[in-house]
Design an enzyme around this catalytic site. Structure first.
Site, PDB file in Angstrom:
ATOM      1  CE  LYS A   1       1.977  26.553  10.005  1.00  0.00           C
ATOM      2  NZ  LYS A   1       3.772  26.200   9.845  1.00  0.00           N
TER       3      LYS A   1
ATOM      4  CE1 TYR B   1       0.682  27.698  13.574  1.00  0.00           C
ATOM      5  CE2 TYR B   1       1.603  27.530  15.394  1.00  0.00           C
ATOM      6  CZ  TYR B   1       1.484  27.133  13.774  1.00  0.00           C
ATOM      7  OH  TYR B   1       2.241  26.372  13.763  1.00  0.00           O
TER       8      TYR B   1
ATOM      9  CE1 TYR C   1       6.693  24.199   7.617  1.00  0.00           C
ATOM     10  CE2 TYR C   1       8.011  21.945   7.508  1.00  0.00           C
ATOM     11  CZ  TYR C   1       6.858  23.048   8.156  1.00  0.00           C
ATOM     12  OH  TYR C   1       5.100  22.521   8.212  1.00  0.00           O
TER      13      TYR C   1
ATOM     14  CB  VAL D   1       5.419  17.799  13.663  1.00  0.00           C
ATOM     15  CG1 VAL D   1       6.923  18.662  13.366  1.00  0.00           C
ATOM     16  CG2 VAL D   1       5.157  18.997  13.764  1.00  0.00           C
TER      17      VAL D   1
ATOM     18  CB  SER E   1       2.286  22.511   9.329  1.00  0.00           C
ATOM     19  OG  SER E   1       3.036  23.339  10.608  1.00  0.00           O
TER      20      SER E   1
HETATM   21  N1  GLN Z   1       2.295  22.719  15.781  1.00  0.00           N
HETATM   22  C1  GLN Z   1       3.463  23.138  15.663  1.00  0.00           C
HETATM   23  C2  GLN Z   1       4.069  23.994  15.543  1.00  0.00           C
HETATM   24  O1  GLN Z   1       3.685  24.700  15.466  1.00  0.00           O
HETATM   25  C3  GLN Z   1       3.538  23.020  13.693  1.00  0.00           C
HETATM   26  C4  GLN Z   1       4.920  22.794  12.595  1.00  0.00           C
HETATM   27  C5  GLN Z   1       4.615  21.741  11.914  1.00  0.00           C
HETATM   28  O2  GLN Z   1       4.037  20.613  11.744  1.00  0.00           O
HETATM   29  N2  GLN Z   1       5.815  21.472  10.937  1.00  0.00           N
HETATM   30  O3  GLN Z   1       5.516  22.991  15.875  1.00  0.00           O
END
Ligand code: GLN
Length: 306
Positions: free
Chosen positions: A64, A188, A240, A258, A61
């Protein structure tokens, strides 16, 4: 600076409670949780690192931040008709707010928001061109042509796509996704599958340290106003439903993934990347957060002061 980093790495090596690695795809589930790396780049380009700072990991993420920057470059403030700018207070892959809010994601850093952002980037492009554009942008801001997509991770994300596919289809049902959902998800999953080391990531964040300008390369990436706004979104939404906790403990704009990475920006001071694959309950790097907490204690870099 190097002394501080070495101390932090030593301290982290002693930690026994290292959190839990993400297990929704085998490529992340099989990562050794005992790893730790950290890199700091100063505005003038001086670099410091500790642990396995040169080992590539899945940025997930953290990507992003880069796709939001691309989207703002392409369509400017029009992006805000597609995603909001408020913290969600919900998990990164939650669907609940979407129904109440007519399919408009709260912010660009939760999964739904990032999917809406990449859909915006795809405008006027073939899916492959979008992937190339994202990778090219990340290589450009990091000033490093060796950065790559880990295609096994991308493939695995696709195989285990149920939740993200649900988010995308749900938004599409409100007419909020303009391209075929499968293409949007493909883009994505590839952005999530970018592999980078702490050193590369810290370099990629440098433009957010100095008002949109990479002082090391002399290249302006975004305007000062845009850099300030991206930083404020990272502070409010980058972790988050753990964003408040991160602001409280670290006090820097940051974005987690993650894969266990965190990119943190100390405006005017440094770009910092840390990686430790074990996550806390919310899905943010456990030791990564603890290391940044120690760093701001040593440096006084929190935007809220000592
Ligand atoms: N690839 C992970 C997902 O889409 C990315 C989420 C994350 O890094 N928090 O769930």
């Amino acid at each position: 600076m190097q002394d501080i980093l070495d101390k932090i790495a030593e301290e982290m090596a002693l930690r026994t409670d290292r959190g839990k690695v993400a297990d929704y795809i085998p490529q992340l589930a099989s990562i050794d949780p005992d790893q730790f790396g950290m890199a700091i780049v100063l505005p003038d380009g001086r670099q410091f690192s500790a642990g396995c700072a040169d080992k590539a990991f899945s940025i997930q993420s953290i990507s992003k931040v880069f796709t939001l920057t691309i989207a703002l470059g392409k369509i400017g403030d029009a992006i805000w008709s597609r995603v909001g700018r408020e913290p969600s207070g919900d998990p990164f892959n939650s669907i609940v707010q979407l129904e109440h809010e007519a399919g408009k994601p709260r912010n660009p850093f939760i999964n739904a928001g990032a999917i809406a952002v990449v859909d915006a980037i795809m405008m006027g492009h073939k899916p492959k061109e979008t992937l190339a554009e994202i990778l090219q942008f990340v290589r450009f801001v990091a000033n490093d042509e060796s950065i790559f997509f880990d295609s096994r991770v991308a493939q695995s994300e696709l195989l285990h796509r149920d939740r993200n596919a649900s988010l995308a289809h749900f938004m599409a049902s409100f007419g909020r996704i303009k391209h075929p959902v499968e293409n949007v998800l493909g883009a994505y999953f590839h952005q999530c599958a970018i592999a980078m080391s702490c050193t590369q990531l810290a370099n990629a964040g440098l433009f957010l340290v100095s008002d949109g300008m990479n002082m090391n390369t002399g290249v302006r990436v975004v305007s000062p106003q845009r850099a300030r706004r991206i930083n404020s979104l990272m502070l409010m939404c980058g972790h988050y439903d753990g964003s408040g906790e991160f602001a409280y403990r670290v006090g820097l704009p940051g974005k987690s993934g993650v894969g266990g990475g965190i990119l943190a920006i100390a405006p005017g001071k440094a770009s910092i990347a840390v990686w430790s694959p074990g996550l806390d309950d919310i899905g943010n790097s456990k030791l990564g957060t603890e290391a940044l907490e120690l760093l701001v204690q040593h440096t006084g870099w929190s935007i809220f002061g000592h």
